[in-house]
Design a protein around this motif. Sequence first.
Motif, PDB file in Angstrom:
ATOM      1  N   ALA A   1     102.332  21.604 -28.525  1.00  0.00           N
ATOM      2  CA  ALA A   1     101.265  22.026 -27.503  1.00  0.00           C
ATOM      3  C   ALA A   1      99.853  21.691 -27.614  1.00  0.00           C
ATOM      4  O   ALA A   1      99.560  21.537 -26.237  1.00  0.00           O
ATOM      5  N   LEU A   2      99.552  21.874 -28.348  1.00  0.00           N
ATOM      6  CA  LEU A   2      98.199  21.271 -28.734  1.00  0.00           C
ATOM      7  C   LEU A   2      97.739  20.050 -28.452  1.00  0.00           C
ATOM      8  O   LEU A   2      97.260  19.384 -28.403  1.00  0.00           O
TER       9      LEU A   2
ATOM     10  N   GLU B   1     106.357  19.219 -21.545  1.00  0.00           N
ATOM     11  CA  GLU B   1     107.052  19.811 -22.130  1.00  0.00           C
ATOM     12  C   GLU B   1     106.517  19.979 -23.644  1.00  0.00           C
ATOM     13  O   GLU B   1     105.958  18.648 -24.500  1.00  0.00           O
ATOM     14  N   ALA B   2     106.411  21.013 -24.513  1.00  0.00           N
ATOM     15  CA  ALA B   2     106.159  21.180 -25.906  1.00  0.00           C
ATOM     16  C   ALA B   2     107.726  22.053 -26.555  1.00  0.00           C
ATOM     17  O   ALA B   2     107.602  23.542 -26.197  1.00  0.00           O
ATOM     18  N   VAL B   3     107.526  21.911 -28.106  1.00  0.00           N
ATOM     19  CA  VAL B   3     108.635  22.762 -28.382  1.00  0.00           C
ATOM     20  C   VAL B   3     108.515  23.615 -29.605  1.00  0.00           C
ATOM     21  O   VAL B   3     108.779  24.574 -29.946  1.00  0.00           O
TER      22      VAL B   3
ATOM     23  N   VAL C   1      98.404  26.155 -18.990  1.00  0.00           N
ATOM     24  CA  VAL C   1      99.865  26.016 -19.922  1.00  0.00           C
ATOM     25  C   VAL C   1     101.016  27.258 -20.050  1.00  0.00           C
ATOM     26  O   VAL C   1      99.274  28.452 -20.159  1.00  0.00           O
ATOM     27  N   LEU C   2     102.228  27.197 -19.431  1.00  0.00           N
ATOM     28  CA  LEU C   2     103.311  28.288 -19.943  1.00  0.00           C
ATOM     29  C   LEU C   2     103.325  28.693 -21.331  1.00  0.00           C
ATOM     30  O   LEU C   2     103.764  27.432 -21.954  1.00  0.00           O
ATOM     31  N   MET C   3     102.518  29.617 -22.146  1.00  0.00           N
ATOM     32  CA  MET C   3     102.514  28.935 -23.668  1.00  0.00           C
ATOM     33  C   MET C   3     103.690  30.566 -23.655  1.00  0.00           C
ATOM     34  O   MET C   3     103.679  31.967 -23.792  1.00  0.00           O
ATOM     35  N   ASP C   4     104.639  30.132 -24.334  1.00  0.00           N
ATOM     36  CA  ASP C   4     105.513  31.510 -25.666  1.00  0.00           C
ATOM     37  C   ASP C   4     104.912  31.610 -26.196  1.00  0.00           C
ATOM     38  O   ASP C   4     104.321  30.767 -27.117  1.00  0.00           O
ATOM     39  N   VAL C   5     105.190  32.964 -26.397  1.00  0.00           N
ATOM     40  CA  VAL C   5     104.396  32.830 -28.321  1.00  0.00           C
ATOM     41  C   VAL C   5     105.190  33.272 -29.203  1.00  0.00           C
ATOM     42  O   VAL C   5     104.400  32.342 -30.535  1.00  0.00           O
ATOM     43  N   ARG C   6     106.392  33.000 -29.436  1.00  0.00           N
ATOM     44  CA  ARG C   6     107.284  32.821 -30.442  1.00  0.00           C
ATOM     45  C   ARG C   6     107.642  31.371 -30.513  1.00  0.00           C
ATOM     46  O   ARG C   6     108.617  31.273 -29.987  1.00  0.00           O
TER      47      ARG C   6
ATOM     48  N   ALA D   1      98.131  28.669 -31.318  1.00  0.00           N
ATOM     49  CA  ALA D   1      97.678  27.812 -30.226  1.00  0.00           C
ATOM     50  C   ALA D   1      96.924  27.963 -29.234  1.00  0.00           C
ATOM     51  O   ALA D   1      96.465  26.868 -28.931  1.00  0.00           O
ATOM     52  N   THR D   2      96.766  29.310 -28.292  1.00  0.00           N
ATOM     53  CA  THR D   2      96.533  29.949 -27.058  1.00  0.00           C
ATOM     54  C   THR D   2      94.635  29.196 -27.633  1.00  0.00           C
ATOM     55  O   THR D   2      93.856  29.504 -27.156  1.00  0.00           O
ATOM     56  N   ARG D   3      94.797  30.226 -29.253  1.00  0.00           N
ATOM     57  CA  ARG D   3      93.119  30.042 -29.894  1.00  0.00           C
ATOM     58  C   ARG D   3      92.559  29.162 -30.262  1.00  0.00           C
ATOM     59  O   ARG D   3      91.376  28.362 -29.736  1.00  0.00           O
ATOM     60  N   GLN D   4      93.392  28.248 -30.353  1.00  0.00           N
ATOM     61  CA  GLN D   4      92.962  26.464 -31.354  1.00  0.00           C
ATOM     62  C   GLN D   4      92.754  26.192 -29.577  1.00  0.00           C
ATOM     63  O   GLN D   4      91.511  25.322 -29.443  1.00  0.00           O
TER      64      GLN D   4
END
Length: 216
Positions: free
Chosen positions: A35-36, A28-30, A47-52, A61-64
């Motif tokens: 997340a990275l 998990e990441a907060v 990775v299930l990635m929240d936006v805000r 974070a997705t782009r990086q």
Amino acid sequence: MIADDDEVTRSGLRVLLAAQPGIEVVGEAVDGVEALEQARRLRPDVVLMDVRMPRCNGIEATRQLLGGPAGPAGPPKVVVITTFENDDYVTAALGAGASGFVLKRLPVQRIAEAVRVVAAGEAILFPAALRRMVAARPLESAEALPRAALTGREEEVLRLMATGLSNPEIAASLTVSLETVKTHVGNVLTKLGAQNRTHAVVIAYESGLVVPGFAG
């Protein structure tokens, strides 16, 4: 791996997804920065990635993550998950290289299916959202799509991709083998220079090969 700054949402997703067949939650990441770090350390399939999120939002974070150095198995797939049905988020997520976009209000079975589909190398397409997104943007010249480079069958496959059909569904629709469809999809992505299926569909809409309202 789940990245979400809300502890209740994150914990709930972890418990519910871990109970789904074939899915293991490895971390998990907060926020986006964590997340990275976690994704590069744990190397999850998805990775299930929240936006805000604080420090670094999910889109950046997705782009990086997808633009940085990849491990031996390549970068993870990213499914962006959010409370907000916002076309700008869809556009930004696709531009960052995400393979899917789901809403938190969906039943956990739908979210789990999104994870499975993306892990298998496909993308979660939402034709209605894509149509709204493209309709709001000026169409580029048809030259944006090197249509002469696509065979008639490849154009047909691309049109079916635009309706949100999976590879098995396309195979059934065209009465061909799944391997044949995979070959056509791979050729389409290569010829269009598309990052993934969703990107290919956006190109198809923007070029005029597929128009808003197309239903197959």
